[in-house]
Design an enzyme around this catalytic site. Structure first.
Site, short mmCIF file in Angstrom:
data_model
loop_
_atom_site.label_atom_id
_atom_site.label_comp_id
_atom_site.label_asym_id
_atom_site.label_seq_id
_atom_site.Cartn_x
_atom_site.Cartn_y
_atom_site.Cartn_z
N GLU A 141 49.25 -55.40 -66.94
CA GLU A 141 47.94 -55.96 -66.63
C GLU A 141 47.84 -57.42 -67.06
O GLU A 141 47.23 -58.25 -66.37
CB GLU A 141 46.85 -55.12 -67.31
CG GLU A 141 46.70 -53.75 -66.66
CD GLU A 141 45.74 -52.85 -67.41
OE1 GLU A 141 44.76 -52.41 -66.81
OE2 GLU A 141 45.98 -52.57 -68.61
N GLU A 161 49.11 -45.15 -67.16
CA GLU A 161 47.92 -44.62 -67.83
C GLU A 161 47.53 -43.22 -67.36
O GLU A 161 47.07 -42.39 -68.16
CB GLU A 161 46.74 -45.59 -67.63
CG GLU A 161 46.78 -46.81 -68.53
CD GLU A 161 47.66 -47.92 -67.98
OE1 GLU A 161 47.66 -49.01 -68.57
OE2 GLU A 161 48.34 -47.71 -66.95
#
Length: 287
Positions: A141, A161
């Site tokens: 990210e 995730e």
């Protein structure tokens, strides 16, 4: 395509971290040289997993980069040759969960280091991600929030995730779907599958992929080319591109952008054509 993860989940435990790194070891190394800021995530023993202390340190770094007029370009990387960053320190997160900390969700408001790079939407100076090794979860990210990604050919990207009962809340769910075709992005988001550096370049996520021995030279080449460009032009272009992505074209043309207003009335806007006419390199001043 493989779906294995590296031999750590981004958390080795505070006791190991302190014994290896020492209590005073900075989580972030920060240097400035020749108008370039070099930011290094500095926890190589845990693949540069990001803990709360690192986020505190990064906040000061990004604030300085934003305010220092002598900085024109930033380069973000991870210490060591195994990882850019494997994201959130999950051992620390598990401890916070046990202590009743609020659950994580999208964004970092009211958390240490806010606004983190992933939410510094007005940072106009360009940031280049130098990726060597794993860029997973929050590490990926961070890279997605940079303007360019230059990677070694052994680099691996993933947002795992979903496999951990989490979400890519630092912008991964939003940026990946904007930077890839939707179904391609969903494929990686919903499965946590890995993305090789070569495949990332094919998909347009990565600007260059080179052998590890050539990585620094490749990054330096991109930095040098940016420094040859007028800094206010670079900032105006970055701001106008990112702010207009979801605008109708007519609205984009009619929008007044902060950095374009500054560039338009700057000395550098006069210097460029003058230097071209005089057949000499321009002398940019960022004003």
């Amino acid at each position: 395509m493989t779906d294995t993860l590296p031999p750590t989940d981004g958390a080795e435990g505070a006791e190991r971290v302190e014994s290896v790194e020492g209590a005073e070891e900075p989580r972030v190394r920060y240097e400035k040289k020749d108008r370039v800021a070099y930011v290094t995530l500095n926890r190589p023993s845990v693949l540069n997993a990001m803990d709360l202390r690192m986020h505190h340190e990064l906040a000061a770094v990004w604030g300085d980069i934003e305010s220092d007029e002598e900085v024109w370009v930033a380069v973000l990387t991870g210490a060591g040759s195994r990882a850019f960053s494997v994201g959130q320190d999950l051992k620390e997160r598990a401890g916070l969960n046990r202590d009743g900390a609020r659950p994580t969700t999208f964004g970092s408001r009211e958390l240490p280091g806010w606004p983190r790079l992933t939410e510094r939407f007005t940072l106009a100076k360009p940031v280049i991600a130098r990726v060597d090794g794993y860029a997973l979860g929050g590490g990926f990210e961070l890279a997605l929030a940079c303007d360019l990604i230059i990677a070694s050919d052994r680099s691996v990207f993933a947002l795992p995730e979903a496999r951990l009962g989490l979400i890519p809340g630092a912008g991964g769910a939003f940026r990946l779907a904007r930077q890839l075709p939707l179904k391609v992005a969903l494929g990686y988001l919903l499965t946590g599958r890995e993305l090789s550096a070569a495949r990332a370049k094919e998909l347009g996520l990565v600007n260059d992929v080179v052998p590890p021995a050539d990585l620094d030279a490749c990054v330096a080449g991109w930095v040098d080319d940016m420094l040859r460009s007028a800094p206010l032009s670079v900032r105006a272009i970055k701001e106008s591109v990112l702010r207009s992505l979801d605008m109708p074209l007519e609205q984009a043309f009619a929008t007044r952008f902060v950095w374009e207003e500054r560039r338009m009335h700057s000395e550098d806007a006069l210097e460029g054509p003058r230097a071209f006419t005089e057949r000499r390199p321009p002398r940019w001043q960022a004003r």
